[in-house]
Design a protein around this motif. Structure first.
Motif, short mmCIF file in Angstrom:
data_model
loop_
_atom_site.label_atom_id
_atom_site.label_comp_id
_atom_site.label_asym_id
_atom_site.label_seq_id
_atom_site.Cartn_x
_atom_site.Cartn_y
_atom_site.Cartn_z
N VAL A 466 1.33 -1.51 0.33
CA VAL A 466 -0.23 0.35 -0.40
C VAL A 466 0.79 0.61 0.18
N VAL A 467 0.55 2.03 -1.03
CA VAL A 467 1.37 2.83 -1.32
C VAL A 467 0.56 4.11 -0.73
N GLN A 468 -0.63 4.08 -0.47
CA GLN A 468 -1.42 5.61 -0.03
C GLN A 468 -2.90 5.50 0.04
N ALA A 469 -3.58 5.17 0.72
CA ALA A 469 -4.46 4.89 1.76
C ALA A 469 -5.40 6.46 1.86
N CYS A 470 -7.50 6.33 0.76
CA CYS A 470 -7.25 7.05 1.90
C CYS A 470 -8.48 6.81 2.04
N VAL A 471 -9.30 7.39 3.17
CA VAL A 471 -11.08 6.92 3.73
C VAL A 471 -11.66 7.78 4.07
N TYR A 472 -13.15 7.08 4.10
CA TYR A 472 -14.16 8.72 3.70
C TYR A 472 -15.15 7.76 4.03
N GLY A 473 -15.92 7.69 4.51
CA GLY A 473 -17.98 7.28 4.41
C GLY A 473 -18.59 7.57 3.28
N VAL A 474 -19.21 6.69 3.74
CA VAL A 474 -20.43 6.47 1.68
C VAL A 474 -21.00 6.58 2.69
N GLN A 475 -22.58 6.83 1.92
CA GLN A 475 -23.89 6.53 2.78
C GLN A 475 -24.07 5.26 2.24
N VAL A 476 -25.18 4.17 3.09
CA VAL A 476 -25.58 2.47 2.38
C VAL A 476 -27.19 3.13 2.73
N PRO A 477 -28.04 2.79 1.73
CA PRO A 477 -29.52 2.71 1.75
C PRO A 477 -30.09 1.90 2.70
N HIS A 478 -31.10 1.93 3.63
CA HIS A 478 -31.26 0.93 4.75
C HIS A 478 -30.44 1.01 5.92
N ALA A 479 -29.26 2.07 6.03
CA ALA A 479 -28.33 1.41 7.50
C ALA A 479 -28.22 2.98 7.35
N ASP A 480 -27.85 2.62 9.63
CA ASP A 480 -27.45 4.64 10.26
C ASP A 480 -26.66 4.59 9.75
N GLY A 481 -25.59 6.10 9.28
CA GLY A 481 -24.55 6.15 9.50
C GLY A 481 -24.12 5.97 8.11
N ARG A 482 -22.70 5.79 7.86
CA ARG A 482 -21.80 6.04 6.85
C ARG A 482 -20.59 4.88 7.21
N ALA A 483 -20.81 4.13 5.85
CA ALA A 483 -19.90 2.90 6.12
C ALA A 483 -18.32 2.91 5.19
N GLY A 484 -17.28 3.18 6.57
CA GLY A 484 -16.10 2.86 5.85
C GLY A 484 -15.60 2.54 4.52
N MET A 485 -14.97 3.09 3.53
CA MET A 485 -14.27 2.91 2.21
C MET A 485 -13.07 3.48 2.44
N ALA A 486 -12.61 2.82 1.97
CA ALA A 486 -10.53 3.30 1.51
C ALA A 486 -10.55 3.11 0.45
N ALA A 487 -10.15 3.97 -0.50
CA ALA A 487 -9.24 4.15 -2.22
C ALA A 487 -8.02 3.39 -1.21
N LEU A 488 -7.64 3.11 -2.38
CA LEU A 488 -5.53 2.50 -2.28
C LEU A 488 -4.85 2.41 -3.50
N VAL A 489 -3.70 3.41 -3.65
CA VAL A 489 -3.03 2.88 -4.02
C VAL A 489 -1.70 1.75 -4.26
N LEU A 490 -1.78 0.89 -5.09
CA LEU A 490 -0.52 0.34 -4.85
C LEU A 490 0.72 0.10 -5.23
N ASP A 491 1.78 -0.63 -4.92
CA ASP A 491 2.83 -0.47 -5.92
C ASP A 491 3.36 -1.17 -7.04
N ARG A 492 1.74 -2.40 -6.72
CA ARG A 492 2.22 -3.30 -8.23
C ARG A 492 0.24 -3.62 -8.26
N PRO A 493 0.46 -4.38 -9.06
CA PRO A 493 -1.42 -4.68 -9.68
C PRO A 493 -1.69 -6.08 -8.59
N ASP A 494 -0.62 -6.73 -8.20
CA ASP A 494 -1.23 -7.88 -7.40
C ASP A 494 -0.72 -8.08 -6.22
#
Length: 580
Positions: A466-494
């Protein structure tokens, strides 16, 4: 170092808004006292204090002829090069205000910035003409456009270099009429959540930063060279770096832009003893392969903000940096915290009035009791940072009075008091030191608990690949609050291993903080100061039909992450499938 620290503290305490001091007078003083001292280094060339000051005075003469007077706004649109500082100095010597336009903006965004500052004159570098032409009004206006470049000026623009010929290098009379309380810059926010706002910077705040950061914290000396790879339309370069250098009578080494591959070679070639950073800049340098020359430099002190606690020690040890002056502040904020003592993993201390209050992450509002007042949190507890607004610590605000008022909180601890809302969650460490926790809006609520995105990013950043991680909350229908989601940049595809990743996160994080969604991205879209633009990621959510990047979802803690298909997305959206 103590006499230098004391000198900086005393200088700040003696400053008043009505004082006849200014950035322009300080440059005049340096040119008079040390005319041959190198003021500026750029791409192998150098300018002395006398040369830089004389050039600024000639530009001021042209601007005065164009009708620029005290209080007028002048737009400056350049990429990093020496002309930026000469033009800025010329504007502020007239008592005018420099609108520091972002050369990365285009069309509507740049037009928005131009409308905000309502400039009488715009000075544009030849490298930014295309950007400016796409934002200018179609109809002819009274706006004067000065072009700084080689050759013939474009249509509608006057050639600044031609206008400078034969001009006097004498200082404009207006420079002695400028007061510390006068505005000097409009600094635009980075626009991570929408169109930018223009924060007002006064000579007083600039000078306090110059003395406080440059002397009390960094203890710069005249023989120092400070390397700056950051854009000069941003406060870390224009105020922090240049201010520290001017006060010390030191030299500024300006880079065209940040480059991780040439960073340390630039440091060595300029003989830099200090540099200014943004946190992600340090991460980019750490991601470079180790080099035997990593410690082959003369840097003794660095200053900046955003250096994450999880990489602090590694960065300091690998590159042999003795003194890290991490600070906390913003373009619009009225207080600054600075790590003047070099303590590890802290954003520093501030002797002026501030408060850390209880905060409702779901409502994104500070909590008030039955009497309508707020409550200070205990040491070690995260809360919203507030800064007292007073005659000693005024809030200069934005050009937009409505936006300015939106950042103020009234009747906080007693009727009639006013505090600036920093928009940040911090933690009191003791002895008036704080640690940054998260931005309001980046902290989200899931399963009835507050999740700090920076904490999850820290854990993800330790995962192999993992080169860089960006974490944020996303709204999920029929759920309270926001679920965690992470966008990851990797040093290689695998590099991503779904099973081990899920097990590690569940071991290191509370159950509610483990991201329910992962997205593998080739790179993050960032601002020019390396802040990740989360607004688009939040808006795009986790719909595989609208996102081309690989998506993963955590539906079973034992199984770990599995590919997020269109069928799974539909079942989650309809409420037929619940996230754990």
């Amino acid at each position: 170092d103590f006499p230098r620290m004391l000198r900086g503290a005393l200088a700040m305490s003696w400053m008043g808004a009505d004082s006849a001091q200014s950035i322009g007078l300080l440059l005049e003083q340096r040119a008079r006292e040390m005319p041959h001292k190198v003021a500026l280094l750029f791409e192998g060339e150098s300018w002395s204090y006398r040369e830089l000051n004389a050039h600024a005075n000639r530009i001021a003469s042209v601007l005065r002829e164009c009708g620029v007077r005290r209080g007028d706004a002048v737009g400056i649109l350049f990429e990093n090069r020496p002309a930026v500082l000469a033009c800025v100095a010329a504007v502020v010597k007239l008592g005018a205000v420099t609108g520091m336009l972002n050369p990365n903006q285009r069309n509507d965004a740049l037009q928005h910035s131009l409308n905000i500052i309502a400039a009488r004159v715009i000075i544009v570098g030849e490298e930014c003409v295309t950007a400016l032409e796409g934002a200018l009004p179609r109809k002819k206006t009274a706006l004067t456009l000065l072009w700084e470049g080689e050759g013939t000026a474009p249509p509608r623009m006057k050639n600044l270099r031609t206008l400078l010929r034969g001009r006097s290098a004498a200082a404009p009379r207006a420079v002695r009429e400028v007061r510390l309380g006068d505005p000097c810059f409009f600094i635009f926010t980075s626009g991570t959540t929408g169109l930018p706002k223009a924060a007002v910077m006064t000579h007083l705040r600039w000078m306090r930063s110059a003395w406080g950061m440059g002397q009390t914290a960094m203890r710069l000396r005249a023989e120092d060279v400070l390397y700056c790879p950051l854009p000069f339309y941003h406060n870390n370069a224009l105020t922090l770096a240049w201010g520290a250098v001017l006060v010390a009578g030191a030299s500024l080494a300006m880079a065209p832009r940040f480059s991780a591959t040439r960073f340390w070679s630039d440091i060595r070639s300029t003989r830099a003893t200090a540099f200014v950073y943004i946190g992600e800049l340090c991460r980019y340098l750490l991601n470079r392969p180790p080099d035997p020359a990593d410690r082959d430099h003369a840097v003794r002190v660095v200053i900046g903000n955003g250096l994450r606690a999880e990489i602090w020690d590694t960065f300091q040890q690998r590159f042999g940096i003795r003194h890290i002056c991490e600070f906390y502040g913003s373009s619009e904020g009225n207080l600054v915290f600075v790590n003047a003592l070099g303590l590890p993993r802290t954003a520093g201390f501030c002797p002026l009035p501030y408060a850390i209050v209880a905060f409702d992450a779901e409502a994104e509002l500070p909590l008030r009791n039955a009497r309508g007042f707020m409550r200070r949190v205990a040491p070690g507890e995260a809360g919203l940072l507030l800064m007292k607004v007073s005659e000693l610590t005024p809030f200069d605000g934005y050009t937009d009075s409505v936006a300015s008022e939106a950042r103020l909180l009234h009747d906080v601890f007693r009727s009639g008091d006013t505090w600036f809302d920093s928009g940040d969650l911090v933690r009191e460490l003791g002895f008036r030191h704080i640690a940054f926790v998260d931005r309001v809006g980046d902290t989200f609520r899931w399963k009835g608990e507050n999740v700090a995105s920076t904490e999850v990013e820290r854990v993800l950043g330790q995962r192999p690949g993992v080169v860089q991680a960006c974490v944020y909350g996303v709204q999920v229908p029929h759920a309270d609050g926001r679920a965690g989601m992470a966008a990851l940049v990797l040093d290689r595809p695998d590099a991503f291993a779904p099973g081990p990743c899920a097990r590690a996160l569940q071991k290191q994080l509370p159950p509610y903080a483990v991201p329910r969604f992962l997205r593998i991205v080739p790179e993050h879209e960032t601002t020019a100061t390396f802040k990740i633009r989360k607004v688009d990621l939040k808006r795009q959510g986790f719909d595989p039909r609208a996102i081309d990047d690989p998506l993963w979802v955590l539906l079973d803690r034992d199984r770990g992450y599995q590919p997020l298909t269109a069928d799974i997305f539909t079942r989650i959206s309809s409420g037929r499938l619940r996230l754990p």
